[in-house]
Design a protein around this motif. Structure first.
Motif, PDB file in Angstrom:
ATOM      1  N   ILE A  41      -5.643  -9.276   6.671  1.00  0.00           N
ATOM      2  CA  ILE A  41      -5.157  -9.579   8.131  1.00  0.00           C
ATOM      3  C   ILE A  41      -3.915  -8.972   8.477  1.00  0.00           C
ATOM      4  O   ILE A  41      -3.757  -7.975   9.408  1.00  0.00           O
ATOM      5  N   SER A  42      -2.983  -9.040   7.527  1.00  0.00           N
ATOM      6  CA  SER A  42      -1.558  -8.125   7.521  1.00  0.00           C
ATOM      7  C   SER A  42      -1.997  -6.659   7.818  1.00  0.00           C
ATOM      8  O   SER A  42      -1.271  -5.863   8.322  1.00  0.00           O
ATOM      9  N   MET A  43      -2.770  -6.357   6.798  1.00  0.00           N
ATOM     10  CA  MET A  43      -2.919  -4.593   6.884  1.00  0.00           C
ATOM     11  C   MET A  43      -3.557  -4.211   8.043  1.00  0.00           C
ATOM     12  O   MET A  43      -2.971  -3.339   8.436  1.00  0.00           O
TER      13      MET A  43
ATOM     14  N   LEU B   8      -9.553  -5.884  -2.175  1.00  0.00           N
ATOM     15  CA  LEU B   8      -8.583  -5.367  -1.334  1.00  0.00           C
ATOM     16  C   LEU B   8      -8.077  -3.881  -1.658  1.00  0.00           C
ATOM     17  O   LEU B   8      -7.777  -3.119  -0.722  1.00  0.00           O
ATOM     18  N   LEU B   9      -8.334  -3.407  -2.955  1.00  0.00           N
ATOM     19  CA  LEU B   9      -8.148  -2.105  -3.037  1.00  0.00           C
ATOM     20  C   LEU B   9      -9.161  -1.124  -2.369  1.00  0.00           C
ATOM     21  O   LEU B   9      -8.651  -0.050  -1.882  1.00  0.00           O
ATOM     22  N   GLY B  10     -10.432  -1.678  -2.264  1.00  0.00           N
ATOM     23  CA  GLY B  10     -11.311  -0.727  -1.708  1.00  0.00           C
ATOM     24  C   GLY B  10     -11.175  -0.888  -0.142  1.00  0.00           C
ATOM     25  O   GLY B  10     -11.395   0.140   0.641  1.00  0.00           O
ATOM     26  N   ALA B  11     -10.594  -2.117   0.282  1.00  0.00           N
ATOM     27  CA  ALA B  11     -10.260  -2.246   1.784  1.00  0.00           C
ATOM     28  C   ALA B  11      -9.141  -1.184   2.279  1.00  0.00           C
ATOM     29  O   ALA B  11      -8.994  -0.624   3.237  1.00  0.00           O
ATOM     30  N   SER B  12      -8.357  -1.162   1.057  1.00  0.00           N
ATOM     31  CA  SER B  12      -6.916  -0.349   1.388  1.00  0.00           C
ATOM     32  C   SER B  12      -7.243   1.173   1.561  1.00  0.00           C
ATOM     33  O   SER B  12      -6.991   1.854   2.377  1.00  0.00           O
ATOM     34  N   SER B  13      -8.253   1.497   0.475  1.00  0.00           N
ATOM     35  CA  SER B  13      -8.651   2.682   0.584  1.00  0.00           C
ATOM     36  C   SER B  13      -9.452   3.134   1.947  1.00  0.00           C
ATOM     37  O   SER B  13      -9.516   4.416   2.310  1.00  0.00           O
ATOM     38  N   ALA B  14     -10.314   2.212   2.311  1.00  0.00           N
ATOM     39  CA  ALA B  14     -11.013   2.641   3.712  1.00  0.00           C
ATOM     40  C   ALA B  14     -10.092   2.598   4.734  1.00  0.00           C
ATOM     41  O   ALA B  14     -10.422   3.482   5.756  1.00  0.00           O
ATOM     42  N   ALA B  15      -8.982   1.944   4.811  1.00  0.00           N
ATOM     43  CA  ALA B  15      -8.080   1.918   5.759  1.00  0.00           C
ATOM     44  C   ALA B  15      -7.282   3.305   5.895  1.00  0.00           C
ATOM     45  O   ALA B  15      -6.847   3.960   6.927  1.00  0.00           O
ATOM     46  N   CYS B  16      -7.186   4.104   4.604  1.00  0.00           N
ATOM     47  CA  CYS B  16      -6.767   5.515   4.712  1.00  0.00           C
ATOM     48  C   CYS B  16      -7.785   6.328   4.625  1.00  0.00           C
ATOM     49  O   CYS B  16      -7.680   7.717   4.160  1.00  0.00           O
ATOM     50  N   ASN B  17      -9.075   6.126   5.181  1.00  0.00           N
ATOM     51  CA  ASN B  17     -10.109   7.068   5.029  1.00  0.00           C
ATOM     52  C   ASN B  17     -10.716   7.516   3.770  1.00  0.00           C
ATOM     53  O   ASN B  17     -11.154   8.847   3.517  1.00  0.00           O
TER      54      ASN B  17
ATOM     55  N   ALA C  86       0.184   4.466  -0.416  1.00  0.00           N
ATOM     56  CA  ALA C  86       0.325   3.380  -1.285  1.00  0.00           C
ATOM     57  C   ALA C  86       1.586   2.729  -1.157  1.00  0.00           C
ATOM     58  O   ALA C  86       1.602   1.268  -1.533  1.00  0.00           O
ATOM     59  N   ARG C  87       2.590   3.368  -0.967  1.00  0.00           N
ATOM     60  CA  ARG C  87       3.892   2.866  -0.646  1.00  0.00           C
ATOM     61  C   ARG C  87       3.756   1.772   0.573  1.00  0.00           C
ATOM     62  O   ARG C  87       4.485   0.638   0.520  1.00  0.00           O
ATOM     63  N   ALA C  88       3.362   2.054   1.876  1.00  0.00           N
ATOM     64  CA  ALA C  88       3.237   1.425   2.734  1.00  0.00           C
ATOM     65  C   ALA C  88       2.344   0.069   2.602  1.00  0.00           C
ATOM     66  O   ALA C  88       2.564  -0.744   3.092  1.00  0.00           O
ATOM     67  N   LEU C  89       1.363   0.172   1.895  1.00  0.00           N
ATOM     68  CA  LEU C  89       0.596  -0.873   1.593  1.00  0.00           C
ATOM     69  C   LEU C  89       1.011  -1.467   0.274  1.00  0.00           C
ATOM     70  O   LEU C  89       0.653  -2.865  -0.149  1.00  0.00           O
TER      71      LEU C  89
END
Length: 1343
Positions: free
Chosen positions: A894-896, A945-954, A962-965
């Protein structure tokens, strides 16, 4: 939100003047030392021109303007004070709102002359003085307008009136002694005619004659003069054909000629007044009416046409009995004068005029087909509808605005205001000691004058300001009482029929006076004044200042609320709040106990501000302080809830302008509003709702009132009245601002705006939904979304979810799986209805999102609307993937997503804003907050979560992403960290069109892939350093020689400020410590240092990583007050007891006992409700965390929960605050047995002896409730914990439970520490017994 509802400018004492503009007509008159300009139709204030603007030396002279004149041709205003004349000119006449009155010129005549009257027309100025008559002409001298004396003539009697003829050839004058009108030649100053009258002449008017040709409506050649004498007789003078320059009497209109003989006979002693209705104004209005589509055969239309074509002059007579008589004189412009006709048109018995006016004027309304009838005194404006007026209809003359009656004190400068506690009564104190009492009525929130006084030292207003008598503390009135010299006097509410009176003496003693009413048989009630008490505040140090607490919110009485009456301020800036001890609440009623008269302190706040120049405290215990500083003045707002979790400071701002006034008011739901008064404007500050993501100011400007655009007077005082009305005193004038009228209300009122900014949120608000999701109320969120979709579809009002639903908990994950399984098996049992069609499902969510995107909900900012859509989408994904994502992973997700929404909309306007309202700023953020990263750190779904973070960065995560997340912070697995760093290195290399090996060398060297970097350099033929790097990387860096060479190159790169590449060479040289130091000191990126250290050391416990945590992360966390970051660092350092304690314990207490050096400790940030969520989750996660929880006292935990509940209320989530305090689990206190020591065996297990005294210790025999809820607990007690932050209570002392009301306390209650430690000791002892493993014995296998 606040409109100028009423103005109190002082009523005119003489004749009025007007100026006709294309859009409206201006009304002008002098008041004190200013010229007031109003809209003639509604008497709305347009501008105030102060005489001291032209003559600054007369600012404090206390001289009033004696007369003014208006030059309608040149748009000039001329005003005179004694021997000085000031002139203003109007620049532009198209739109009065944009016009500006500028200083035109000035004129000073000899001091022996005192100006009595003025008249200005077409650049000529006639000045009547106490010694004669003078005429000036306007010329340009050095491009500056200058008044040049044309002639002057001495007179024995000062002229009262001076009027230029329309042709400018003659001047008509009157005086007090001679009952005559004198005519002077404008050219020579010679008197050419004296017109005697039987009575004194009170008014003189020249009339424009009507031309015979249609091309010229009026001619200025003929002389037509109207005079009115003191017996209300109007006479008409104009010349005959053989003497065109000599005026002769042709008609006289008196009461007898205007009314019927019977009425005239009965009204011998009846007073009346006659007024000429300007022919030009009436003619223009009739022309507008006749040009409208109307029936030409209608009787009303024919009457209007006759008046217009015949050129009648209309005269209105007002009689004492309230009747109006309208007469007409025809053929004034025809010759010979024998054709003159005089007749009565109508007589009306219904008059809206309050009394016989001294002056009455017919003025045009350029934008309306009506005219305005303005009379004085009092100053009134009527709408004159000629059609209905000639038909004697009530709507023919309708009152549109009215001023109050004139009193002599209203032209004295205002010193300050005092009011009654509820804001319905007002006292206006003027310089010199005089003043008035006003009542603020509920009808349209207007002020009415009740009484006035001539002199007083201290003033209070009682009984809502409606009393006719004035209470003064002198020895002469019958109801007096002897008191010491008072420095201030004010009132507070009481249960009696009158308010209580409090006074502060010179020695800061407090005098309590009571007003009592006695009713005797056969006599009217009598009021007595008595001294109730005289004492000091029980303080060790003498206070520097004692102020009353603003009682505006005392009207919202509750049985459990005690309102403070006084605020004391020490020289060190400590605030103390006081309540009389004799004010007690018994059975829900507040009573007065005469046996006690002391004062009780209800709270203290240490501000550290000194010296305090101005202070004001609200009934909601919000205190505003003004402190002088080198760069101006600092305004701070403090809350009385000072504790170990909050300093009380809510707002701080520097002002370059001096702050002149502070005043509080309160909304019906106890929201405070502060009015900050400056020289020419007032800023209204209201508290802002806290948000989970945006760190906006605690208070912001919600409205701004600027009076500098229409009045030059500085603000003397401002004060809040009832119903959100704000009264401003500037000079001798009062301006009342209030909510818009109900008929004109389009925008929200001030109270509505404040409630929306800081009140409880609706269920569907994204912040409410977000907090519900964070606190695992997913089913409730789904229900809210379903209700929202149905309400939007049906266009109905919002249906709130029952309060009980917020108190229920969602089912567990296992129960959720069973529910899914049951629903799946039912598919094979036969046809079933799909319940999701009416519930939460993807089609419903999709349709709702489409509706919200096309038509956002009202009162939501663009960021909030976007957040609402994302939260709805996230809730759907959570519901579909609920079995694979844990709660902490959900919070991170949610925060991301909210983080990326805010950044995308950083340049979008934050909210629709009203005029004067100032929104909070929401800018672009560089990274997630550490709070959001820590949720992912404690999640068990990190791969998702790692997959969701990668998807958020296309799918292309670079190091900035990576620093922002915070991936290097929350990713626990070293193997995953290495894989992710390799992905980051590859994406850094592939980013952009240039393939530069230097951007990825740091990451590959940390992974130990030197040969891969050597291969990348082979492909960088374009790079100027290719040959050098290929040759250098071909060496074996396991040898000391080449490691030394790499280190030398690293230092060389440092000197060239190529910091990232220098860190890479430090890694190549085997100096990990130097590499992370470069990342921390030069690159200011400790996340990068942590990532490199974890990958290079391939451990989460490496010495370099521990050094970073101890020497960089922890000092940074303490300096910034970031408990999340400190808890993470302690957790990673296996100091999990500290990781729990840091969430609750004050930072100073922990910093003093740490092994590391903490120099700076920042503001403790306890404004995050998720701290309680993390604390409840971690305190029972491991044995070491449980030990840290045992070292937190119960009182400290209790205050911590109350602080989080306050934060929830500040966020608008009041229902969640209630749910928190009702569902939080504390360790139950119990009676703790104290064994008696036995001789020789201190650890004997025999039965102990009880002393029978109950204590607050926690249970010794079982786990705490928070520990019992866990099915398993990790044993991690290898590292010994540091001592507790608070000392354990002595063994021989016990405490008894108090039965008083629960309130937050600052004194530590350490009794439960013993119980916690005892319970934990039993737990650890049993854990050690369970964990014991016998030694391995090969003989046990019988080989």
């Amino acid at each position: 939100m606040l409109d100028l509802r009423q103005t109190y400018l002082g009523s005119p004492f003489s004749s009025l003047h007007h100026l006709v503009l294309p859009q409206e007509t201006l009304l002008l008159y002098p008041s004190a030392d200013a010229v007031v300009i109003l809209n003639a139709r509604n008497l709305a204030l347009l501008r105030v021109l102060a005489f001291w603007e032209v003559f600054p030396g007369s600012t404090y002279a206390s001289e009033n303007i004696s007369c003014i004149s208006v030059d309608s041709g040149m748009k000039l205003i001329v005003a005179a004070v004694n021997h000085r004349i000031a002139t203003w000119s109007l620049s532009g006449v198209q739109n009065v709102q944009n016009d500006t009155w500028r200083i035109h010129s000035s004129l000073v005549i000899p001091r022996k002359y005192t100006i009595t009257t003025l008249d200005s027309k077409s650049g000529l100025l006639a000045v009547g003085t106490n010694r004669g008559l003078s005429v000036y002409t306007l010329i340009l001298e050095d491009n500056l307008p200058t008044w040049f004396l044309k002639w002057t003539v001495s007179l024995k009697t000062p002229p009262l009136l001076v009027r230029f003829a329309p042709s400018l050839m003659y001047i008509a004058t009157t005086n007090k002694i001679d009952n005559a009108v004198s005519l002077y030649s404008t050219t020579t100053g010679r008197q050419i005619q004296l017109i005697p009258h039987p009575r004194p002449v009170v008014n003189v008017s020249w009339r424009h004659s009507q031309a015979s040709t249609p091309d010229m409506r009026f001619s200025s050649d003929d002389l037509i003069l109207y005079t009115i004498t003191s017996d209300s007789t109007l006479r008409i003078y104009f010349p005959v054909l053989d003497s065109p320059q000599y005026l002769q009497l042709h008609a006289a209109i008196d009461l007898y000629s205007s009314t019927s003989p019977s009425l005239a006979t009965a009204s011998v002693r009846t007073s009346s007044a006659v007024f000429w209705l300007d022919r030009q104004v009436i003619s223009q209005t009739l022309e507008k009416l006749l040009n409208q589509d109307s029936d030409p055969d209608d009787v009303k239309t024919r009457t209007l046409r006759d008046i217009q074509e015949e050129g009648w002059d209309l005269f209105l007579r007002v009689i004492e009995d309230g009747s109006l008589v309208l007469t007409a004189v025809a053929n004034i412009d025809r010759r010979p004068p024998t054709l003159l006709k005089h007749f009565t048109i109508q007589q009306s018995w219904r008059s809206p005029l309050p009394r016989i006016p001294s002056h009455l004027y017919a003025l045009p309304n350029p934008s309306h087909p009506t005219a305005s009838l303005v009379s004085t005194s009092p100053l009134c404006s009527f709408e004159l509808d000629l059609i209905n007026f000639f038909d004697d209809q009530p709507t023919g003359l309708r009152l549109t605005a009215q001023f109050l009656d004139r009193i002599s004190a209203e032209e004295s400068e205002i010193s300050r205001f005092v009011r009654t506690p509820e804001g319905q009564g007002l006292g206006v104190i003027r310089k010199g000691g005089g003043g008035e009492t006003w009542s603020h009525g509920p009808a349209e929130a207007m002020l009415t004058r009740s009484a006035s006084w001539s002199a007083a030292d201290r003033v209070v207003v009682l009984d809502h300001g409606t009393s006719e008598s004035t209470l003064t503390l002198h020895t002469s009135p019958p109801t007096s009482v002897s008191v010491p010299h008072l420095t201030s006097l004010f009132t507070t509410p009481s249960n009696n029929s009158h308010d209580s009176i409090l006074g502060i003496t010179d020695d800061l003693a407090i005098i309590h006076l009571t007003v009592n009413t006695k009713v005797e048989d056969g006599h009217s009630p009598s009021v007595t004044l008595s001294l109730h008490s005289h004492n000091h505040l029980p303080l060790d140090v003498h206070p520097w200042l004692i102020l009353p607490v603003d009682p505006m919110a005392w009207g919202m009485k509750n049985e459990w609320v005690e309102h403070d009456a006084l605020l004391s301020i020490s020289e060190e800036g400590e605030l103390a709040f006081w309540i009389p001890e004799d004010r007690q609440v018994i059975n829900g009623l507040s009573t007065l106990n005469s046996g006690h008269s002391g004062w009780r302190c209800t709270g203290k706040v240490k501000t550290g501000r000194r010296p305090i120049r101005k202070a004001r405290c609200s009934s909601a215990k919000k205190t505003a302080l003004v402190t002088p500083c080198t760069s101006g003045e600092e305004l701070t707002i403090w809350d009385s809830k000072e504790s170990e979790f909050a300093s009380g400071l809510e707002f701080s701002r520097m002002y370059s302008q001096p702050i002149n006034d502070l005043d509080w008011t309160s909304t019906p739901d106890m929201q405070s509003i502060l009015a900050v008064g400056f020289l020419h404007h007032v800023e209204l500050l209201c508290q802002q709702r806290m948000t989970y993501f945006d760190e906006g100011p605690g208070w912001s400007i919600c409205w701004k009132i600027n009076i500098g655009s229409f009045t030059p007077y500085p603000i003397n005082d401002s004060i809040w009245l009832a119903d959100s009305s704000l009264l401003i005193g500037a000079g001798h004038q009062m301006l009342l601002y209030g909510p818009p009228k109900s008929s004109e209300r389009k925008a929200e009122s001030l109270f509505e705006y404040v409630a929306r900014q800081n009140g409880p949120l609706p269920d569907y608000h994204p912040q409410m939904l977000l907090q519900c999701l964070l606190w695992e109320k997913i089913e409730l969120v789904k229900e809210i979304i379903v209700n929202l979709a149905k309400d939007i579809q049906s266009l109905k009002s919002w249906r709130s979810v029952p309060v009980e639903r917020f108190f229920s908990k969602d089912q567990s994950v296992s129960e959720c799986k069973i529910a899914h399984k049951k629903r799946y098996t039912m598919l094979f049992d036969g046809p079933q209805e799909d319940d999701e069609e009416d519930g939460f499902c993807r089609p419903l969510v999709t349709e709702l999102i489409e509706r919200l995107e096309s038509r956002p909900l009202p009162h939501l900012t663009p960021n909030e609307s976007a957040s609402l859509i994302v939260l709805i989408q996230t809730t759907l994904e959570i519901d579909e993937q609920r079995r694979s994502l844990d709660s902490n992973g959900l919070r991170y997700l949610i925060s991301m997503r909210s983080f990326y929404i805010v950044n995308r909309r950083a340049s979008t306007p934050t909210s629709p804003q009203s005029s004067g309202a100032i929104p909070r700023n929401t800018g672009r953020r560089e990274r997630l907050r550490y709070r959001d990263m820590i949720w992912a750190f404690h999640s068990e779904s990190q791969e998702l979560l790692l997959g969701a973070s990668s998807a958020a960065c296309n799918g292309k995560i670079c190091w900035s992403d990576a620093r922002a997340l915070g991936i290097s912070i929350w990713l626990n697995s070293i193997e995953s960290m290495k894989s992710q760093m390799e992905v980051i290195a590859r994406n850094e290399y592939m980013a952009g069109d240039v393939r530069d090996p230097t951007v990825c060398s740091l990451f590959y060297f940390a992974l130990g892939k030197t040969k891969l970097v050597h291969g990348l350099w082979r492909q960088a033929a374009w790079h100027k350093e290719q040959n050098v790097m290929l040759k250098f990387l071909s060496n074996d860096f396991t040898q000391p020689r080449w490691r030394t060479a790499a280190l030398k190159n690293a230092f060389a790169l440092l000197s060239k400020q190529r910091f990232e590449y220098a860190a890479a060479f430090f890694l190549l040289g085997g100096s990990l410590k130097d590499a992370v130091n470069v990342c921390i000191k030069q690159l200011h990126d400790f996340q990068l240092a942590i990532a490199i250290a974890r990958v290079a050391e391939q451990s989460n416990e490496g010495p370099v990583l521990c050094s970073i945590l101890n020497n960089t992360v922890l000092p940074t966390a303490f300096r910034e007050g970031n408990r999340w970051l400190a808890s993470w660092a302690f957790w990673l350092l296996h100091r999990r007891d500290l990781g729990v304690r840091i969430l609750v314990t004050p930072l100073q207490d922990l910093a003093s006992i740490l092994d590391i050096s903490v120099k700076d400790i920042g503001e403790p940030h306890y404004d995050d409700p998720s701290l309680a969520l993390l604390f409840s989750q971690l305190r029972s996660k491991t044995l070491q965390a449980a030990k840290g929880n045992s070292e937190i006292s119960g009182r400290l935990e209790f205050n911590f929960v109350l602080q989080i509940a306050r934060v929830f209320c500040r966020m608008g989530c009041h229902i969640l605050a209630l749910d928190l305090v009702r569902s939080w689990s504390f360790d139950r206190p119990t009676a703790l047995p104290r064994p008696a020591p036995r001789n020789g065996d201190q650890n004997s297990s025999s039965s102990p002896n009880y002393n029978g005294v109950a204590t607050t210790h926690r249970s010794t025999y079982s786990l705490a409730p928070s520990l019992r809820r866990q099915s398993s607990i990790m044993i991690d007690m290898d590292i010994p914990s540091i001592p507790p932050t608070r000392a354990v209570s002595p063994e021989g002392k016990t405490r008894s439970l108090k039965t008083s009301s629960i309130q937050e306390e600052h004194a530590p209650d350490e009794g439960d520490l013993v119980a916690k430690k005892a319970g934990l000791g039993s737990l650890m002892k049993s854990a050690k017994q369970v964990a014991q493993v016998p030694d391995f014995d090969m003989g046990a296998f019988n080989f």
